[in-house]
Design a protein around this motif. Structure first.
Motif, PDB file in Angstrom:
ATOM      1  N   UNK A  98       3.892   7.813  -0.566  1.00  0.00           N
ATOM      2  CA  UNK A  98       4.845   8.928  -1.251  1.00  0.00           C
ATOM      3  C   UNK A  98       5.508   8.599  -2.637  1.00  0.00           C
ATOM      4  N   UNK A  99       6.052   7.180  -2.485  1.00  0.00           N
ATOM      5  CA  UNK A  99       6.832   6.735  -3.757  1.00  0.00           C
ATOM      6  C   UNK A  99       5.747   6.529  -4.923  1.00  0.00           C
ATOM      7  N   UNK A 100       4.573   6.230  -4.614  1.00  0.00           N
ATOM      8  CA  UNK A 100       3.579   6.098  -5.733  1.00  0.00           C
ATOM      9  C   UNK A 100       3.346   7.645  -6.256  1.00  0.00           C
ATOM     10  N   UNK A 101       3.026   8.182  -5.526  1.00  0.00           N
ATOM     11  CA  UNK A 101       2.943   9.775  -5.798  1.00  0.00           C
ATOM     12  C   UNK A 101       4.037  10.045  -6.830  1.00  0.00           C
ATOM     13  N   UNK A 286      -5.216   0.278  -1.647  1.00  0.00           N
ATOM     14  CA  UNK A 286      -6.049   1.121  -1.396  1.00  0.00           C
ATOM     15  C   UNK A 286      -5.485   2.014  -0.165  1.00  0.00           C
ATOM     16  N   UNK A 287      -4.808   1.559   0.466  1.00  0.00           N
ATOM     17  CA  UNK A 287      -3.976   2.686   1.485  1.00  0.00           C
ATOM     18  C   UNK A 287      -3.138   3.555   0.838  1.00  0.00           C
ATOM     19  N   UNK A 291      -3.280   7.738   0.499  1.00  0.00           N
ATOM     20  CA  UNK A 291      -2.318   8.756   0.712  1.00  0.00           C
ATOM     21  C   UNK A 291      -2.028   9.596  -0.654  1.00  0.00           C
ATOM     22  N   UNK A 292      -2.034   8.834  -1.566  1.00  0.00           N
ATOM     23  CA  UNK A 292      -1.935   9.794  -3.067  1.00  0.00           C
ATOM     24  C   UNK A 292      -3.095  10.497  -3.140  1.00  0.00           C
ATOM     25  N   UNK A 298      -4.308  17.949  -1.410  1.00  0.00           N
ATOM     26  CA  UNK A 298      -3.842  18.945  -0.691  1.00  0.00           C
ATOM     27  C   UNK A 298      -3.085  19.856  -1.397  1.00  0.00           C
ATOM     28  N   UNK A 299      -2.100  19.467  -2.433  1.00  0.00           N
ATOM     29  CA  UNK A 299      -1.267  20.417  -3.450  1.00  0.00           C
ATOM     30  C   UNK A 299      -2.279  20.982  -4.387  1.00  0.00           C
TER      31      UNK A 299
END
Length: 308
Positions: A98-101, A286-287, A291-292, A298-299
């Motif tokens: 979430x933070x990386x996104x 990679x994990x 997530x990103x 999705x968006x």
């Protein structure tokens, strides 16, 4: 498993009482810092996002601000894109994905949608690399009004005014080897039930909602993530964690009935990610990247179909 003890706390077949819960809590040591690893990273986003506390948790002498990040210049006429992570504090890539996104892609949909991200719903559990909160409650079975889990109650209150405005909600999780070695045995012991060993899937998968399935949305997310990491395959029974496979990498649960995070709002498009960080085929980065990729796909799908 009969009367054989499969967990070091409690008596097989008897639910935990106050003494057993206290014994469990006494074993939970702090292993990492929410302030240093999460809150500080969120604080660095203040230059380009609105960062705010939507509540706080006080556990003994420890105080945890609950932090959220949203678009600057929020507009009531735009749909809301919602990302949650760290509902289970031990699921590291949920938080750091979430933070990386936010750090790399948080402005991709400026002017088209309002962004709301809660990177770490359960900071106490993040520090202890645990699934539960200090009361031995799983936040992801308790997202309801007046929840006994403070983490869940605070998020429900934050999202209550946005229930019908959220277009897309993606909740970032992991399935780990410790699910079988620690957390599922602890759950069975806590509830006085027998522990039936399961199988941890190797790879990424999604959880759709039984009541409001969106198969093409889920497919779009899986296809994007497959470019970053491998997708989990079904076991010999054609299942992943006991649920039938709907399509490659997708199962479904009754999300609202179980009071799961992805069911808090009435989002048309909702999913729960599950990354497998213990795979020999995946690195921690990679994990996070998986997530990103899931969030971005999705968006993109939701906004492409906002008027359909």
């Amino acid at each position: 498993m009969g009367d054989q003890a499969f967990y070091p706390i409690g008596i097989p077949g008897q639910p935990w009482g106050v003494q057993e819960r206290a014994a469990w809590l006494a074993k939970q040591g702090r292993q990492r810092s929410y302030a240093d690893e999460v809150a500080s990273a969120i604080d660095r986003l203040r230059e380009s996002f609105d960062v705010f506390a939507y509540g706080s948790l006080d556990y003994g002498a420890e105080h945890y601000p609950l932090l959220a990040v949203r678009s600057r210049g929020w507009r009531e006429d735009l749909p809301v894109l919602l990302v949650t992570g760290g509902v289970h504090g031990y699921e590291t890539s949920g938080v750091h994905g979430a933070l990386q996104f936010l750090q790399r892609h948080g402005h991709e949909h400026d002017g088209r949608a309002n962004l709301l991200v809660v990177p770490c719903v359960s900071p106490w559990a993040y520090e202890r690399i645990n699934r539960w909160n200090p009361d031995a409650l799983d936040p992801n079975r308790n997202f309801r009004k007046h929840s006994p889990a403070g983490e869940s109650a605070a998020l429900v209150d934050l999202l209550e005014p946005l229930r019908d405005a959220v277009l897309m909600h993606i909740d970032l999780h992991e399935t780990t080897d410790s699910d079988e070695s620690e957390f599922r045995p602890a759950l069975a012991a806590r509830d006085g039930k027998a522990f039936e060993p399961g199988e941890v899937p190797d790879g990424f998968y999604l959880v759709d909602d039984t009541e409001r399935p969106q198969p093409e949305f889920q497919r779009a997310v899986i296809e994007a993530v497959a470019k970053v990491t491998h997708i989990a395959e079904a076991d010999a029974r054609g299942e992943i964690i006991g649920a039938p496979l709907l399509m490659p990498g997708v199962i479904k649960f009754p999300v609202k009935q179980w009071n799961l995070c992805a069911g808090i709002t009435n989002a048309r498009y909702a999913t729960t990610t599950e990354v497998y960080p213990d795979s020999p085929r995946a690195t921690p980065q990679q994990c996070n990247d998986a997530q990103v990729a899931a969030v971005r796909a999705a968006m993109d799908y939701a906004l492409r179909h906002v008027d359909s």
